[in-house]
Design an enzyme around this catalytic site. Structure first.
Site, PDB file in Angstrom:
ATOM      1  N   ASP A  44       0.739  -1.132   0.128  1.00 39.50           N
ATOM      2  CA  ASP A  44      -0.163  -0.148   0.049  1.00 39.50           C
ATOM      3  C   ASP A  44       0.864   1.439   0.106  1.00 39.50           C
ATOM      4  OD1 ASP A  44      -2.891   1.139   0.432  1.00 39.50           O
ATOM      5  OD2 ASP A  44      -1.319   2.186   1.888  1.00 39.50           O
ATOM      6  N   TYR A  49       3.413   9.614  -0.287  1.00 40.76           N
ATOM      7  CA  TYR A  49       4.327   8.770   0.417  1.00 40.76           C
ATOM      8  C   TYR A  49       5.853   9.197  -0.464  1.00 40.76           C
ATOM      9  CZ  TYR A  49       0.259   6.404   2.367  1.00 40.76           C
ATOM     10  OH  TYR A  49      -0.738   6.044   2.890  1.00 40.76           O
ATOM     11  N   LYS A  74      -2.478   5.778  -4.446  1.00 36.08           N
ATOM     12  CA  LYS A  74      -3.663   6.660  -4.248  1.00 36.08           C
ATOM     13  C   LYS A  74      -3.343   7.898  -4.765  1.00 36.08           C
ATOM     14  CE  LYS A  74      -3.855   4.529   0.375  1.00 36.08           C
ATOM     15  NZ  LYS A  74      -2.194   4.694   0.856  1.00 36.08           N
ATOM     16  N   HIS A 107      -7.696   9.479  -2.223  1.00 32.01           N
ATOM     17  CA  HIS A 107      -6.810   9.432  -0.884  1.00 32.01           C
ATOM     18  C   HIS A 107      -7.685  10.067   0.036  1.00 32.01           C
ATOM     19  CE1 HIS A 107      -2.568   9.300   0.889  1.00 32.01           C
ATOM     20  NE2 HIS A 107      -3.499   9.140   1.851  1.00 32.01           N
ATOM     21  N   LEU A 189      -2.639  -0.836  13.793  1.00 32.69           N
ATOM     22  CA  LEU A 189      -1.915  -0.913  15.149  1.00 32.69           C
ATOM     23  C   LEU A 189      -2.059   0.199  15.921  1.00 32.69           C
ATOM     24  CD1 LEU A 189       1.473  -3.004  13.987  1.00 32.69           C
ATOM     25  CD2 LEU A 189      -0.691  -3.902  15.102  1.00 32.69           C
ATOM     26  N   ILE A 227      -3.039  -2.985   6.804  1.00 33.07           N
ATOM     27  CA  ILE A 227      -2.182  -3.090   6.166  1.00 33.07           C
ATOM     28  C   ILE A 227      -0.825  -2.370   7.013  1.00 33.07           C
ATOM     29  CG2 ILE A 227      -2.734  -2.591   3.559  1.00 33.07           C
ATOM     30  CD1 ILE A 227      -3.200   0.448   4.173  1.00 33.07           C
ATOM     31  N   VAL A 231       9.530  -1.032   9.321  1.00 35.48           N
ATOM     32  CA  VAL A 231      10.923  -0.910   8.830  1.00 35.48           C
ATOM     33  C   VAL A 231      11.686  -1.878   9.455  1.00 35.48           C
ATOM     34  CG1 VAL A 231      10.928   1.216   7.782  1.00 35.48           C
ATOM     35  CG2 VAL A 231      11.635   0.849  10.276  1.00 35.48           C
TER      36      VAL A 231
HETATM   37  N1  LIG Z   1      -5.273   6.330   3.441  1.00 33.74           N
HETATM   38  C1  LIG Z   1      -4.684   7.054   4.451  1.00 33.74           C
HETATM   39  O1  LIG Z   1      -4.980   8.294   4.774  1.00 33.74           O
HETATM   40  C2  LIG Z   1      -3.586   6.423   5.410  1.00 33.74           C
HETATM   41  C3  LIG Z   1      -3.214   7.043   6.502  1.00 33.74           C
HETATM   42  C4  LIG Z   1      -2.123   6.690   7.287  1.00 33.74           C
HETATM   43  C5  LIG Z   1      -1.599   5.366   6.810  1.00 33.74           C
HETATM   44  N2  LIG Z   1      -2.266   4.718   5.659  1.00 33.74           N
HETATM   45  C6  LIG Z   1      -1.517   3.260   5.256  1.00 33.74           C
HETATM   46  O2  LIG Z   1      -1.769   2.377   6.437  1.00 33.74           O
HETATM   47  C7  LIG Z   1      -0.543   1.832   6.770  1.00 33.74           C
HETATM   48  C8  LIG Z   1      -0.183   1.443   8.100  1.00 33.74           C
HETATM   49  O3  LIG Z   1      -0.278   2.652   8.959  1.00 33.74           O
HETATM   50  P1  LIG Z   1       0.511   3.545   9.907  1.00 33.74           P
HETATM   51  O4  LIG Z   1       2.024   3.481   9.371  1.00 33.74           O
HETATM   52  O5  LIG Z   1       0.022   4.704  10.203  1.00 33.74           O
HETATM   53  O6  LIG Z   1       0.316   2.756  11.133  1.00 33.74           O
HETATM   54  P2  LIG Z   1       0.606   1.139  11.899  1.00 33.74           P
HETATM   55  O7  LIG Z   1       0.835   0.190  10.857  1.00 33.74           O
HETATM   56  O8  LIG Z   1      -0.690   1.130  12.808  1.00 33.74           O
HETATM   57  O9  LIG Z   1       1.910   1.576  12.826  1.00 33.74           O
HETATM   58  C9  LIG Z   1       2.962   1.661  12.429  1.00 33.74           C
HETATM   59  C10 LIG Z   1       4.002   1.530  13.840  1.00 33.74           C
HETATM   60  O10 LIG Z   1       3.977   0.629  14.629  1.00 33.74           O
HETATM   61  C11 LIG Z   1       5.426   0.299  14.659  1.00 33.74           C
HETATM   62  N3  LIG Z   1       5.092  -1.244  14.708  1.00 33.74           N
HETATM   63  C12 LIG Z   1       4.643  -1.991  13.417  1.00 33.74           C
HETATM   64  N4  LIG Z   1       4.863  -3.317  13.811  1.00 33.74           N
HETATM   65  C13 LIG Z   1       4.849  -3.336  15.053  1.00 33.74           C
HETATM   66  C14 LIG Z   1       4.843  -4.406  16.115  1.00 33.74           C
HETATM   67  N5  LIG Z   1       4.844  -5.949  15.687  1.00 33.74           N
HETATM   68  N6  LIG Z   1       5.142  -4.171  17.372  1.00 33.74           N
HETATM   69  C15 LIG Z   1       5.525  -2.985  17.967  1.00 33.74           C
HETATM   70  N7  LIG Z   1       5.319  -1.849  17.151  1.00 33.74           N
HETATM   71  C16 LIG Z   1       5.201  -2.146  15.880  1.00 33.74           C
HETATM   72  C17 LIG Z   1       6.127   0.829  13.533  1.00 33.74           C
HETATM   73  O11 LIG Z   1       7.450   0.825  13.808  1.00 33.74           O
HETATM   74  P3  LIG Z   1       8.654   0.348  12.843  1.00 33.74           P
HETATM   75  O12 LIG Z   1       8.290   0.737  11.808  1.00 33.74           O
HETATM   76  O13 LIG Z   1       9.957   1.363  13.556  1.00 33.74           O
HETATM   77  O14 LIG Z   1       9.101  -0.980  13.170  1.00 33.74           O
HETATM   78  C18 LIG Z   1       5.361   2.102  13.323  1.00 33.74           C
HETATM   79  O15 LIG Z   1       6.058   3.087  14.164  1.00 33.74           O
HETATM   80  C19 LIG Z   1       0.603   3.203   6.330  1.00 33.74           C
HETATM   81  O16 LIG Z   1       1.790   2.705   5.974  1.00 33.74           O
HETATM   82  C20 LIG Z   1       0.003   3.521   4.824  1.00 33.74           C
HETATM   83  O17 LIG Z   1       0.178   2.642   3.993  1.00 33.74           O
HETATM   84  C21 LIG Z   1      -3.140   5.077   5.081  1.00 33.74           C
END
Ligand SMILES: NC(=O)c1ccc[n+]([C@@H]2O[C@H](COP(=O)([O-])OP(=O)(O)OC[C@H]3O[C@@H](n4cnc5c(N)ncnc54)[C@H](OP(=O)(O)O)[C@@H]3O)[C@@H](O)[C@H]2O)c1
Length: 272
Positions: A44, A49, A74, A107, A189, A227, A231
């Site tokens: 995604d 990005y 998006k 988006h 998460l 999703i 990193v």
């Molecule tokens: N459509 C939209 O408007 C929109 C908005 C926001 C996000 N998104 C999409 O959604 C995806 C995910 O959302 P997000 O990146 O905001 O948040 P997320 O996936 O809920 O959380 C990511 C964070 O959690 C940490 N993490 C990941 N796996 C973990 C685990 N097993 N244990 C502990 N910590 C963990 C990561 O750290 P590290 O990377 O340091 O490991 C990072 O800081 C984005 O990458 C993007 O593709 C879409």
């Protein structure tokens, strides 16, 4: 290994994908390589990005047939409007270096500009041409979806929204389900914020899993697409290792109590 959901045009979409927001263009290929090795088949990204180039390189260099990977990107808020959307899509395909994407999303609805209906018509054309196998939206609320359904020909296949145990989105999920729209959870998460909550650590101990795995399993059992982004190679692997156990009714009831209507991102009614 990862189950799929069937979209409203019969396209299959993996229920767990790899989010790449905030992963730099020069880091993203390595992260996706780790994810693909761990079993992820969906990625995604978004124009916002600024890593579509690295995502495309990762897909092309994956060693897998293109048909085995599911790529979402998006359209950004500044590109609303029929012609602007067509141009934005061309630019994304060029950056990605791909012939098609699997899913193209608007988006944000940006209600203040009131251009999402005509933007959607451009996505319908892109879909008809086969350059996006499916089209959908992100951050759309019920009134925005109602307008698209009333005024255009194609019902969005997906609505990607902020969704996690602190923001469970019951109303919007219900609307999506009633209209055959798959709900996809972003920040599944809650950006790591809720992983130390006692409800989750207790369920995690019971299953011999981590709190992150409990939360991601919850998304899967709710019928959502999730999703998670990471990193960290160990976490990338941890986040997909959720298909060998099931939550019980007590676990689900416990997670239901975490609803707090707590939004981490912007409000879609006013954003943009
Ligand atoms: N459509 C939209 O408007 C929109 C908005 C926001 C996000 N998104 C999409 O959604 C995806 C995910 O959302 P997000 O990146 O905001 O948040 P997320 O996936 O809920 O959380 C990511 C964070 O959690 C940490 N993490 C990941 N796996 C973990 C685990 N097993 N244990 C502990 N910590 C963990 C990561 O750290 P590290 O990377 O340091 O490991 C990072 O800081 C984005 O990458 C993007 O593709 C879409």
């Amino acid at each position: 290994m990862v189950p799929t959901v069937t979209l409203n045009n019969d396209v299959q979409m993996p229920q767990l994908g790899f989010g790449v927001y905030k992963i730099a263009d020069d880091e993203v290929e390595r992260a996706i390589h780790t994810a693909i090795e761990a079993g992820y088949r969906a990625i995604d990204t978004a124009t916002l990005y600024r890593n579509e180039r690295g995502v495309g390189a990762a897909v092309r260099n994956s060693g897998l047939p293109r048909s085995e990977l599911f790529v979402t990107t998006k359209l950004w808020n500044t590109e609303h409007g029929y012609d602007a959307a067509l141009r934005a899509f061309d630019a994304s395909l060029t950056e990605l270096g791909l012939d098609y994407v699997d899913l193209y999303l608007i988006h944000w609805p940006v209600p203040s500009r009131d251009l999402y209906v005509e933007t959607w018509r451009a996505l319908e054309k892109i879909n008809t041409e086969g350059r996006a196998r499916a089209i959908g939206v992100s951050n759309f609320q019920v009134p925005h979806l109602e307008r698209l359904i009333k005024e255009t020909d194609v019902v969005p296949a997906v609505n990607q929204i902020e969704l996690h145990p602190n923001l469970q989105q019951a109303t919007l999920r219900g609307f999506d389900t009633d209209h055959g729209i798959v709900t996809e959870s972003w920040s599944p998460l809650a950006r790591g914020k809720l992983l130390e909550h006692e409800v989750l650590t207790t369920i995690a101990r019971k299953h011999g899993k981590t709190p992150a795995q409990i939360v991601l399993r919850w998304h899967i059992e709710m019928g959502l697409v999730a999703i998670p982004k990471s990193v960290t190679p160990q976490r990338i692997r941890e986040n997909i290792d959720i298909f060998d156990f099931e939550l019980d009714t007590q676990d689900i009831a416990g997670i239901a109590t975490l609803e707090a209507n707590d939004r981490l991102g912007p409000n879609p009614d006013t954003h943009g």
